[in-house]
Design a protein around this motif. Sequence first.
Motif, short mmCIF file in Angstrom:
data_model
loop_
_atom_site.label_atom_id
_atom_site.label_comp_id
_atom_site.label_asym_id
_atom_site.label_seq_id
_atom_site.Cartn_x
_atom_site.Cartn_y
_atom_site.Cartn_z
N THR A 74 -51.11 -50.92 48.58
CA THR A 74 -50.64 -49.66 49.15
C THR A 74 -49.53 -49.05 48.32
OG1 THR A 74 -51.24 -50.41 51.38
CG2 THR A 74 -49.72 -48.56 51.22
N VAL A 75 -48.56 -49.87 47.92
CA VAL A 75 -47.47 -49.37 47.07
C VAL A 75 -48.03 -48.80 45.77
CG1 VAL A 75 -45.49 -50.05 45.67
CG2 VAL A 75 -45.65 -50.82 48.04
N MET A 76 -48.95 -49.51 45.15
CA MET A 76 -49.50 -49.04 43.89
C MET A 76 -50.31 -47.76 44.08
SD MET A 76 -48.18 -51.11 41.82
CE MET A 76 -49.04 -50.71 40.29
N ARG A 77 -50.97 -47.64 45.19
CA ARG A 77 -51.75 -46.43 45.46
C ARG A 77 -50.81 -45.22 45.67
NH1 ARG A 77 -55.20 -48.73 48.51
NH2 ARG A 77 -54.01 -48.56 50.45
N VAL A 78 -49.74 -45.42 46.42
CA VAL A 78 -48.81 -44.32 46.69
C VAL A 78 -48.03 -43.93 45.44
CG1 VAL A 78 -46.74 -43.68 48.00
CG2 VAL A 78 -48.62 -44.87 49.14
N THR A 79 -47.62 -44.91 44.65
CA THR A 79 -46.85 -44.60 43.44
C THR A 79 -47.71 -43.91 42.38
OG1 THR A 79 -47.23 -46.85 42.61
CG2 THR A 79 -45.16 -46.44 43.76
N ALA A 80 -49.01 -43.94 42.54
CA ALA A 80 -49.90 -43.24 41.60
C ALA A 80 -50.07 -41.76 41.97
CB ALA A 80 -51.27 -43.92 41.57
N LEU A 81 -49.59 -41.34 43.15
CA LEU A 81 -49.73 -39.94 43.56
C LEU A 81 -48.85 -39.04 42.69
CD1 LEU A 81 -49.56 -40.33 47.46
CD2 LEU A 81 -51.60 -39.87 46.08
N PRO A 82 -49.40 -37.92 42.21
CA PRO A 82 -48.59 -37.00 41.39
C PRO A 82 -47.32 -36.53 42.09
CG PRO A 82 -50.92 -36.45 41.23
CD PRO A 82 -50.81 -37.51 42.28
N ALA A 83 -47.38 -36.28 43.39
CA ALA A 83 -46.20 -35.81 44.12
C ALA A 83 -45.11 -36.88 44.14
CB ALA A 83 -46.59 -35.42 45.54
N TYR A 84 -45.49 -38.14 44.31
CA TYR A 84 -44.51 -39.23 44.28
C TYR A 84 -43.88 -39.31 42.90
CZ TYR A 84 -42.63 -43.93 43.82
OH TYR A 84 -41.81 -45.00 43.56
N GLN A 85 -44.71 -39.32 41.86
CA GLN A 85 -44.19 -39.45 40.50
C GLN A 85 -43.25 -38.31 40.15
OE1 GLN A 85 -47.36 -40.23 37.73
NE2 GLN A 85 -48.02 -42.08 38.81
N GLN A 86 -43.59 -37.10 40.56
CA GLN A 86 -42.72 -35.97 40.31
C GLN A 86 -41.38 -36.17 41.01
OE1 GLN A 86 -44.38 -32.20 41.50
NE2 GLN A 86 -42.59 -31.03 40.86
N ALA A 87 -41.40 -36.68 42.23
CA ALA A 87 -40.17 -36.87 43.00
C ALA A 87 -39.25 -37.90 42.34
CB ALA A 87 -40.51 -37.30 44.42
N VAL A 88 -39.78 -39.04 41.91
CA VAL A 88 -38.91 -40.09 41.36
C VAL A 88 -38.51 -39.80 39.91
CG1 VAL A 88 -39.83 -41.82 42.94
CG2 VAL A 88 -40.85 -41.58 40.67
N LEU A 89 -39.39 -39.17 39.15
CA LEU A 89 -39.04 -38.88 37.75
C LEU A 89 -38.04 -37.74 37.65
CD1 LEU A 89 -42.53 -39.25 36.00
CD2 LEU A 89 -40.61 -40.86 35.98
N SER A 90 -37.94 -36.90 38.68
CA SER A 90 -36.99 -35.79 38.64
C SER A 90 -35.55 -36.27 38.57
CB SER A 90 -37.18 -34.89 39.87
OG SER A 90 -36.83 -35.57 41.06
N ARG A 91 -35.28 -37.50 39.02
CA ARG A 91 -33.92 -38.03 38.99
C ARG A 91 -33.78 -39.12 37.92
NH1 ARG A 91 -35.20 -40.64 44.68
NH2 ARG A 91 -36.15 -42.60 44.03
N ALA A 92 -34.81 -39.36 37.16
CA ALA A 92 -34.80 -40.43 36.14
C ALA A 92 -34.28 -39.89 34.82
CB ALA A 92 -36.20 -40.99 35.96
N PRO A 93 -33.76 -40.77 33.94
CA PRO A 93 -33.31 -40.33 32.62
C PRO A 93 -34.48 -39.80 31.78
CG PRO A 93 -33.33 -42.72 32.76
CD PRO A 93 -33.57 -42.21 34.15
N ALA A 94 -34.17 -39.01 30.78
CA ALA A 94 -35.20 -38.33 29.99
C ALA A 94 -36.19 -39.31 29.38
CB ALA A 94 -34.54 -37.49 28.91
N ILE A 95 -35.74 -40.46 28.93
CA ILE A 95 -36.63 -41.41 28.27
C ILE A 95 -37.72 -41.90 29.22
CG2 ILE A 95 -35.25 -43.47 28.81
CD1 ILE A 95 -35.95 -44.50 26.01
#
Length: 424
Positions: A74-95
């Motif tokens: 379930t975690v792997m399925r949810v973390t693959a969602l584009p909306a999830y990735q956009q949310a977490v990467l928005s606060r992540a460092p550029a690299i």
Amino acid sequence: MKNKKSCSTDCNSAADLLNRTCFCKTLKREELLASLQAQSLPVEVLQHFEQLFSHTAVFISPVQWRQLQLLVQTVMRVTALPAYQQAVLSRAPAIAHKASPVSGVFMGFDFHLNEDGPHIIEINTNAGGAFLNAILLSAQTACCNAAGDFPQLLQPQVEAEFVAMFRREWQLARGDQILRCIALVDENPSAQFLYPEFLLAQSVFERAGIKTLIVDPRELDVVDGKLCYQQQVIDLVYNRLTDFSLTQPGNSVLRYAYENNLIVLTPNPYHHALYADKRNLALLSDETKLNELGVSNEDINTLLVGIPRTQLISADNAEHLWQERKQLFFKPAAGYGSKATYRGDKITKRVWDEILQGDYVAQRQIPPSERGILVDEQEVALKMDVRAYVYNSDIQLLAARLYQGQTTNFRTQGGGFAPVFVAE
């Protein structure tokens, strides 16, 4: 016929009963030592192994095993969602925004278990101990006739799966090119507590025909567009660094090689931002946010049951969290190895002020379950957690860590890594 609820309860009770009352010593230390000696490890390294392994095994029920699998998937399925990735990467460092073609080796899902099932305490992207626990499987004896089919795996079978995983990572990034050299990279590796595991990994890879180096990142150099160590060209880096964004000066060469696609790096900053940043647990345990991301109701229910409610600490909720601190556990967002983590009922006002100045999350406490064990022939109850080593949503291996104290450690007499068996 028992109904589903009573069957689940009985199965879990059987595993719990074994954990509390079975005091068998399942580890055959002489066989373990023989397996280690076959790896041609130095004597001082062999002596170090004594504190890494407990002499007993841990049990889970078939129901808990299925719940573990469901939670991971379930975690792997949810973390693959584009909306999830956009949310977490928005606060992540550029690299971390550099998308990765590889999946990331040895993701670690750490669980506490209770009568409601397994609960994810944290997720790591460079989880240690897999090679150690593989060799631990080679030296176990049957216990109370209670062990089921999993993980009745042979050490060579598990190690072959590990090698196949690294070859798969290479193929995902480089296609049909031949993987010739792996570098296991960590800061001052010979001084690391799990250095024995580095040597085991090196032995496993080299038996598979892959030259393997154990290297401090400061020893790396770029020559003619290739990452090298003492003129040896490196193809793939198995990353054990805890500088997850490669920001420290000593990691500048590795960072350059990664950013310029000179090597395959696994796991890498993208994986850490996607899975292991502790702030992600706040998102994965928030029903409103999950709905906004488009997560299915079934997956939301699974996550809410399996991940303790986690909150970002801010000025807005600081006073409330301080009042509720005895039910909470406080962790740094980029933490690892239980460093700078605090149980709420143990913190002082001074520590609380430090937490407010840092980047912390507050997680509802899920007390660890216990494993009975003999220490100097005295019955002792140790705390335990269960780690699932995961690749591509599949659990490759389960292991437990037995300990006393606030968090997992390898300083407890009788504690250490233990194999996990399903109790029939």
